[in-house]
Design a protein around this motif. Structure first.
Motif, mmCIF file in Angstrom:
data_model
loop_
_atom_site.group_PDB
_atom_site.id
_atom_site.type_symbol
_atom_site.label_atom_id
_atom_site.label_comp_id
_atom_site.label_asym_id
_atom_site.label_seq_id
_atom_site.Cartn_x
_atom_site.Cartn_y
_atom_site.Cartn_z
ATOM 1 N N THR A 153 0.840 -1.198 0.000
ATOM 2 C CA THR A 153 0.000 0.000 0.000
ATOM 3 C C THR A 153 0.874 1.246 0.000
ATOM 4 O O THR A 153 2.087 1.180 0.241
ATOM 5 C CB THR A 153 -0.916 0.079 1.248
ATOM 6 N N MET A 154 0.208 2.361 -0.241
ATOM 7 C CA MET A 154 0.825 3.676 -0.049
ATOM 8 C C MET A 154 -0.002 4.374 1.028
ATOM 9 O O MET A 154 -1.211 4.146 1.138
ATOM 10 C CB MET A 154 0.781 4.490 -1.330
ATOM 11 N N ILE A 155 0.647 5.222 1.806
ATOM 12 C CA ILE A 155 -0.031 5.950 2.873
ATOM 13 C C ILE A 155 0.294 7.431 2.736
ATOM 14 O O ILE A 155 1.468 7.810 2.686
ATOM 15 C CB ILE A 155 0.421 5.462 4.270
ATOM 16 N N ALA A 156 -0.738 8.257 2.679
ATOM 17 C CA ALA A 156 -0.565 9.701 2.759
ATOM 18 C C ALA A 156 -0.609 10.083 4.234
ATOM 19 O O ALA A 156 -1.439 9.565 4.987
ATOM 20 C CB ALA A 156 -1.678 10.408 1.996
ATOM 21 N N VAL A 157 0.286 10.975 4.641
ATOM 22 C CA VAL A 157 0.389 11.378 6.042
ATOM 23 C C VAL A 157 0.396 12.898 6.123
ATOM 24 O O VAL A 157 1.090 13.560 5.344
ATOM 25 C CB VAL A 157 1.701 10.855 6.677
ATOM 26 N N GLY A 158 -0.365 13.434 7.070
ATOM 27 C CA GLY A 158 -0.321 14.877 7.266
ATOM 28 C C GLY A 158 -1.316 15.359 8.292
ATOM 29 O O GLY A 158 -2.027 14.570 8.923
ATOM 30 N N TYR A 159 -1.345 16.658 8.437
ATOM 31 C CA TYR A 159 -2.300 17.315 9.318
ATOM 32 C C TYR A 159 -3.566 17.604 8.517
ATOM 33 O O TYR A 159 -3.519 17.780 7.294
ATOM 34 C CB TYR A 159 -1.700 18.602 9.884
ATOM 35 N N LEU A 160 -4.687 17.651 9.195
ATOM 36 C CA LEU A 160 -5.966 17.834 8.543
ATOM 37 C C LEU A 160 -6.022 19.156 7.790
ATOM 38 O O LEU A 160 -5.591 20.195 8.293
ATOM 39 C CB LEU A 160 -7.070 17.770 9.592
ATOM 40 N N GLY A 161 -6.551 19.095 6.572
ATOM 41 C CA GLY A 161 -6.667 20.277 5.731
ATOM 42 C C GLY A 161 -8.117 20.651 5.482
ATOM 43 O O GLY A 161 -9.039 20.080 6.065
ATOM 44 N N ASP A 162 -8.316 21.591 4.580
ATOM 45 C CA ASP A 162 -9.621 22.126 4.248
ATOM 46 C C ASP A 162 -10.238 21.341 3.094
ATOM 47 O O ASP A 162 -9.658 21.311 2.000
ATOM 48 C CB ASP A 162 -9.479 23.601 3.869
ATOM 49 N N PRO A 163 -11.405 20.716 3.282
ATOM 50 C CA PRO A 163 -12.045 19.963 2.206
ATOM 51 C C PRO A 163 -12.352 20.803 0.961
ATOM 52 O O PRO A 163 -12.501 20.271 -0.130
ATOM 53 C CB PRO A 163 -13.350 19.449 2.827
ATOM 54 N N GLU A 164 -12.419 22.121 1.110
ATOM 55 C CA GLU A 164 -12.703 22.991 -0.038
ATOM 56 C C GLU A 164 -11.597 22.942 -1.086
ATOM 57 O O GLU A 164 -11.820 23.309 -2.231
ATOM 58 C CB GLU A 164 -12.938 24.432 0.428
ATOM 59 N N GLN A 165 -10.407 22.466 -0.712
ATOM 60 C CA GLN A 165 -9.306 22.372 -1.671
ATOM 61 C C GLN A 165 -9.472 21.179 -2.615
ATOM 62 O O GLN A 165 -8.751 21.062 -3.597
ATOM 63 C CB GLN A 165 -7.967 22.277 -0.934
#
Length: 188
Positions: A153-165
């Motif tokens: 698998t691949m995993i994206a990692v990060g802090y929560l962003g704005d769904p409008e993007q």
């Protein structure tokens, strides 16, 4: 705003927070934090303590390694994962080191390791999104992987962003209520 999931029984707050967003903040995830996630994965249980999991990780700040990982994603995942500040590829050793026999529990063990990684991410206010949509053969070639090591698998990692993007179709999925089958359907 995303509706809260409904839990049949009370579970730990770290597990309650877990979900797989597509919108990530531009805030970078530093290497020490990524290594903390991988350290949590390292301590997962495994059959015969084989620890068959392996990882390739890259943060946007690391440039080329991140780009190589990103280029392995399919177009659907690239469309939203481009906002993720870090990517991790999960891999599994398919045979036991001690005797060369196939390890039928390797994928299970990788799943436990990713579970640890995911819980640690939640504890650090990070989110992960696991993906199956990537080019396995391209990953093999780009990273010169040996035959006994399978990309999973691949995993994206990060802090929560704005769904409008997100695009409209990705945003709709982002804002939908998390659903799970009723517990009664999962227990025999």
């Amino acid at each position: 705003m995303k509706p809260k999931p409904q839990f049949a029984y009370e579970i730990h707050p770290l597990l309650q927070r877990r979900w797989s967003p597509r919108a990530f903040s531009a805030r970078p995830v530093d290497e020490a934090t990524l290594l903390t996630l991988l350290e949590a994965a390292r301590w997962a249980a495994s059959a015969n303590n084989e620890q068959p999991w392996r990882f390739i990780y890259g943060a946007k700040t690391q440039g080329e390694r991140y780009t190589k990982l990103f280029d392995c994603l399919n177009e659907w995942n690239q469309a939203w994962a481009q906002s993720a500040p870090a990517l991790i590829m999960t891999l599994v050793k398919t045979h036991f080191e001690k005797n060369g026999r196939p390890n039928p529990w390797a994928l299970h063990d990788l799943g436990l390791a990713v579970g640890n990684l995911t819980t640690q991410a939640s504890a650090l206010d990070l989110y992960v999104h696991n993906m199956g949509g990537f080019a396995v053969e391209k990953a093999r070639e780009v990273f010169s992987l040996p035959p006994a090591l399978d990309p999973v698998t691949m995993i994206a990692v990060g802090y929560l962003g704005d769904p409008e993007q997100l695009s409209e179709s990705h945003r709709a999925r982002e804002l939908a209520r998390q659903e799970r089958r009723p517990l009664e359907e999962l227990i025999f």
